[in-house]
Design a protein around this motif. Sequence first.
Motif, PDB file in Angstrom:
ATOM      1  N   PRO B  85     -27.159  -3.223 -10.168  1.00  0.00           N
ATOM      2  CA  PRO B  85     -28.521  -2.774 -10.490  1.00  0.00           C
ATOM      3  C   PRO B  85     -29.102  -1.986  -9.314  1.00  0.00           C
ATOM      4  O   PRO B  85     -28.835  -2.308  -8.144  1.00  0.00           O
ATOM      5  N   ALA B  86     -29.907  -0.969  -9.617  1.00  0.00           N
ATOM      6  CA  ALA B  86     -30.371  -0.050  -8.568  1.00  0.00           C
ATOM      7  C   ALA B  86     -31.299  -0.730  -7.569  1.00  0.00           C
ATOM      8  O   ALA B  86     -31.328  -0.362  -6.391  1.00  0.00           O
ATOM      9  N   GLY B  87     -32.094  -1.682  -8.022  1.00  0.00           N
ATOM     10  CA  GLY B  87     -33.033  -2.315  -7.093  1.00  0.00           C
ATOM     11  C   GLY B  87     -33.741  -3.473  -7.748  1.00  0.00           C
ATOM     12  O   GLY B  87     -33.416  -3.864  -8.872  1.00  0.00           O
ATOM     13  N   GLY B  88     -34.697  -4.036  -7.016  1.00  0.00           N
ATOM     14  CA  GLY B  88     -35.519  -5.102  -7.561  1.00  0.00           C
ATOM     15  C   GLY B  88     -34.788  -6.428  -7.646  1.00  0.00           C
ATOM     16  O   GLY B  88     -33.673  -6.578  -7.147  1.00  0.00           O
ATOM     17  N   PRO B  89     -35.447  -7.401  -8.272  1.00  0.00           N
ATOM     18  CA  PRO B  89     -34.864  -8.742  -8.356  1.00  0.00           C
ATOM     19  C   PRO B  89     -33.492  -8.743  -9.028  1.00  0.00           C
ATOM     20  O   PRO B  89     -32.625  -9.556  -8.678  1.00  0.00           O
ATOM     21  N   GLU B  90     -33.277  -7.827  -9.981  1.00  0.00           N
ATOM     22  CA  GLU B  90     -31.980  -7.783 -10.667  1.00  0.00           C
ATOM     23  C   GLU B  90     -30.856  -7.470  -9.679  1.00  0.00           C
ATOM     24  O   GLU B  90     -29.761  -8.010  -9.775  1.00  0.00           O
ATOM     25  N   ARG B  91     -31.157  -6.550  -8.734  1.00  0.00           N
ATOM     26  CA  ARG B  91     -30.123  -6.201  -7.757  1.00  0.00           C
ATOM     27  C   ARG B  91     -29.770  -7.407  -6.886  1.00  0.00           C
ATOM     28  O   ARG B  91     -28.595  -7.706  -6.692  1.00  0.00           O
ATOM     29  N   PHE B  92     -30.793  -8.101  -6.406  1.00  0.00           N
ATOM     30  CA  PHE B  92     -30.490  -9.193  -5.479  1.00  0.00           C
ATOM     31  C   PHE B  92     -29.918 -10.407  -6.203  1.00  0.00           C
ATOM     32  O   PHE B  92     -29.142 -11.169  -5.610  1.00  0.00           O
ATOM     33  N   ALA B  93     -30.240 -10.578  -7.471  1.00  0.00           N
ATOM     34  CA  ALA B  93     -29.562 -11.621  -8.248  1.00  0.00           C
ATOM     35  C   ALA B  93     -28.077 -11.290  -8.358  1.00  0.00           C
ATOM     36  O   ALA B  93     -27.212 -12.162  -8.170  1.00  0.00           O
ATOM     37  N   ALA B  94     -27.762 -10.027  -8.633  1.00  0.00           N
ATOM     38  CA  ALA B  94     -26.355  -9.626  -8.779  1.00  0.00           C
ATOM     39  C   ALA B  94     -25.615  -9.754  -7.448  1.00  0.00           C
ATOM     40  O   ALA B  94     -24.483 -10.254  -7.396  1.00  0.00           O
ATOM     41  N   LEU B  95     -26.252  -9.298  -6.364  1.00  0.00           N
ATOM     42  CA  LEU B  95     -25.588  -9.369  -5.051  1.00  0.00           C
ATOM     43  C   LEU B  95     -25.393 -10.822  -4.617  1.00  0.00           C
ATOM     44  O   LEU B  95     -24.376 -11.173  -4.003  1.00  0.00           O
ATOM     45  N   ARG B  96     -26.379 -11.675  -4.927  1.00  0.00           N
ATOM     46  CA  ARG B  96     -26.251 -13.089  -4.577  1.00  0.00           C
ATOM     47  C   ARG B  96     -25.123 -13.737  -5.377  1.00  0.00           C
ATOM     48  O   ARG B  96     -24.338 -14.533  -4.849  1.00  0.00           O
ATOM     49  N   TRP B  97     -25.021 -13.430  -6.672  1.00  0.00           N
ATOM     50  CA  TRP B  97     -23.913 -13.984  -7.457  1.00  0.00           C
ATOM     51  C   TRP B  97     -22.573 -13.460  -6.934  1.00  0.00           C
ATOM     52  O   TRP B  97     -21.590 -14.194  -6.905  1.00  0.00           O
ATOM     53  N   GLN B  98     -22.555 -12.193  -6.536  1.00  0.00           N
ATOM     54  CA  GLN B  98     -21.318 -11.681  -5.947  1.00  0.00           C
ATOM     55  C   GLN B  98     -20.969 -12.484  -4.686  1.00  0.00           C
ATOM     56  O   GLN B  98     -19.810 -12.866  -4.468  1.00  0.00           O
ATOM     57  N   ALA B  99     -21.977 -12.752  -3.856  1.00  0.00           N
ATOM     58  CA  ALA B  99     -21.722 -13.511  -2.625  1.00  0.00           C
ATOM     59  C   ALA B  99     -21.264 -14.938  -2.945  1.00  0.00           C
ATOM     60  O   ALA B  99     -20.430 -15.509  -2.235  1.00  0.00           O
ATOM     61  N   LEU B 100     -21.811 -15.511  -4.025  1.00  0.00           N
ATOM     62  CA  LEU B 100     -21.385 -16.863  -4.430  1.00  0.00           C
ATOM     63  C   LEU B 100     -19.928 -16.848  -4.895  1.00  0.00           C
ATOM     64  O   LEU B 100     -19.123 -17.707  -4.505  1.00  0.00           O
ATOM     65  N   GLY B 101     -19.570 -15.856  -5.710  1.00  0.00           N
ATOM     66  CA  GLY B 101     -18.189 -15.748  -6.180  1.00  0.00           C
ATOM     67  C   GLY B 101     -17.233 -15.425  -5.037  1.00  0.00           C
ATOM     68  O   GLY B 101     -16.160 -16.025  -4.917  1.00  0.00           O
ATOM     69  N   ASP B 102     -17.622 -14.478  -4.177  1.00  0.00           N
ATOM     70  CA  ASP B 102     -16.772 -14.135  -3.020  1.00  0.00           C
ATOM     71  C   ASP B 102     -16.633 -15.334  -2.082  1.00  0.00           C
ATOM     72  O   ASP B 102     -15.557 -15.566  -1.515  1.00  0.00           O
ATOM     73  N   GLY B 103     -17.713 -16.088  -1.913  1.00  0.00           N
ATOM     74  CA  GLY B 103     -17.665 -17.257  -1.044  1.00  0.00           C
ATOM     75  C   GLY B 103     -16.727 -18.325  -1.604  1.00  0.00           C
ATOM     76  O   GLY B 103     -15.980 -18.976  -0.864  1.00  0.00           O
ATOM     77  N   LEU B 104     -16.759 -18.493  -2.938  1.00  0.00           N
ATOM     78  CA  LEU B 104     -15.818 -19.417  -3.582  1.00  0.00           C
ATOM     79  C   LEU B 104     -14.382 -18.958  -3.330  1.00  0.00           C
ATOM     80  O   LEU B 104     -13.511 -19.753  -2.960  1.00  0.00           O
ATOM     81  N   LEU B 105     -14.139 -17.662  -3.493  1.00  0.00           N
ATOM     82  CA  LEU B 105     -12.781 -17.135  -3.269  1.00  0.00           C
ATOM     83  C   LEU B 105     -12.357 -17.318  -1.815  1.00  0.00           C
ATOM     84  O   LEU B 105     -11.216 -17.689  -1.529  1.00  0.00           O
ATOM     85  N   ASP B 106     -13.266 -17.056  -0.871  1.00  0.00           N
ATOM     86  CA  ASP B 106     -12.944 -17.275   0.543  1.00  0.00           C
ATOM     87  C   ASP B 106     -12.525 -18.723   0.779  1.00  0.00           C
ATOM     88  O   ASP B 106     -11.535 -18.998   1.470  1.00  0.00           O
ATOM     89  N   LEU B 107     -13.289 -19.652   0.202  1.00  0.00           N
ATOM     90  CA  LEU B 107     -12.959 -21.072   0.367  1.00  0.00           C
ATOM     91  C   LEU B 107     -11.602 -21.403  -0.237  1.00  0.00           C
ATOM     92  O   LEU B 107     -10.796 -22.126   0.359  1.00  0.00           O
ATOM     93  N   LEU B 108     -11.336 -20.873  -1.425  1.00  0.00           N
ATOM     94  CA  LEU B 108     -10.064 -21.180  -2.089  1.00  0.00           C
ATOM     95  C   LEU B 108      -8.892 -20.611  -1.292  1.00  0.00           C
ATOM     96  O   LEU B 108      -7.834 -21.245  -1.181  1.00  0.00           O
ATOM     97  N   VAL B 109      -9.066 -19.431  -0.698  1.00  0.00           N
ATOM     98  CA  VAL B 109      -7.995 -18.825   0.095  1.00  0.00           C
ATOM     99  C   VAL B 109      -7.792 -19.611   1.392  1.00  0.00           C
ATOM    100  O   VAL B 109      -6.656 -19.910   1.785  1.00  0.00           O
ATOM    101  N   LEU B 110      -8.876 -19.993   2.052  1.00  0.00           N
ATOM    102  CA  LEU B 110      -8.760 -20.779   3.289  1.00  0.00           C
ATOM    103  C   LEU B 110      -8.121 -22.145   3.005  1.00  0.00           C
ATOM    104  O   LEU B 110      -7.272 -22.630   3.761  1.00  0.00           O
ATOM    105  N   TRP B 111      -8.555 -22.766   1.923  1.00  0.00           N
ATOM    106  CA  TRP B 111      -8.034 -24.077   1.523  1.00  0.00           C
ATOM    107  C   TRP B 111      -6.526 -23.991   1.302  1.00  0.00           C
ATOM    108  O   TRP B 111      -5.753 -24.818   1.790  1.00  0.00           O
ATOM    109  N   ARG B 112      -6.093 -22.958   0.574  1.00  0.00           N
ATOM    110  CA  ARG B 112      -4.665 -22.787   0.296  1.00  0.00           C
ATOM    111  C   ARG B 112      -3.897 -22.510   1.585  1.00  0.00           C
ATOM    112  O   ARG B 112      -2.800 -23.046   1.798  1.00  0.00           O
TER     113      ARG B 112
END
Lengths: 204, 204
Positions: B85-112
């Motif tokens: 999303p170009a801006g506003g709350p929609e953008r930061f909701a999307a970026l935060r979900w991306q960070a949550l998903g990326d953070g999960l992946l980082d944890l799964l890779v480190l764990w493995r």
Amino acid sequence: MKLHWSPRSPFVRKVTVTLHETGLIDRVDCVDTHVGMKETNRELMRENPLSKLPTLILDDGNALFDSPVICEYLDTLHDGTKLFPAGGPERFAALRWQALGDGLLDLLVLWRNEAIRPPGTFSPPHLAAFEAKVEATLNRIESETSALAGAPFGIGHIAIGIGGSYLDFRYADRDWRTSRPAFAEWHAGFAARPSVRATEPVAD
Amino acid sequence: MKLHWSPRSPFVRKVTVTLHETGLIDRVDCVDTHVGMKETNRELMRENPLSKLPTLILDDGNALFDSPVICEYLDTLHDGTKLFPAGGPERFAALRWQALGDGLLDLLVLWRNEAIRPPGTFSPPHLAAFEAKVEATLNRIESETSALAGAPFGIGHIAIGIGGSYLDFRYADRDWRTSRPAFAEWHAGFAARPSVRATEPVAD
């Protein structure tokens, strides 16, 4: 706003430097919060289940992370010169430099976590690989310093500058400057900025 | 464009799903590239000194990384519905979900990475902490699935969806679904998307 903060985290420092650069520092309460790779901060995890710093709690209670997301959000809250270019090649140059600086910090944190494991349980191949990647990244930054210095100060400069500062903090016995004179000279200017001087790390 | 690629990297998969979703897949040559935490791919490091995937080489020779930067760049190259999303709350909701998903992946890779260390050299406290953070993150995703499902499909959905798919690929014996019925149901729809079906990982 409330910032889950530590005086040692370089990713937190990206946020606090951003807060100083944008004049927003007085709008945030910093809360000293302890995290670690092998620890689980249950209180923090209610807001950020990844148990990582920085985590920014907005006035509506929503939590933002990680540092690129927080810094981009803060950059929307002020009317000064933006740290994130709005678009075009300038934006992707800044985001790529941010990724290079963040990647350097990730390597330095992983390297340090590996090095402080009990004797017999750390992995020499991991240590060697972390060191080689750090050296290659510093060499790359040296070769890009001219372009970095020529671009308007932004989030890429903050991430890469904090990379050099974190080396000084956690790897003070390593001489990263002699073979990288351009980066070293640029970093001296970075380190003299009021935002950087106001956020010096404190040893544990 | 050239994409340094692996059939197993979940961060590469964010990029290939993005390429399919945006109709850009035919503009990229995927080059099978091997990386690992304790390895240094010297050829890749000439383009990305961090030695990480994904790395996208643009037609002018410049290299972009990491996955959030590449995906945002690709999103500027098409005229369809935007994943960022170009801006506003929609953008930061999307970026935060991306960070949550990326953070999960980082944890799964480190764990493995921790779990496959030689006997006697892995750290039980690290393994326990990675598992606790993964569980907390999955619980958080469960509690946010209603909001996620109600938002236009974007980069946050891709990152979180690939998080579930990576669990299925690398942790097939873990039942993450039973106690997270909303996430499980949403993920079934995600997994049925043509972009996701076209990018199934291949076991090594």
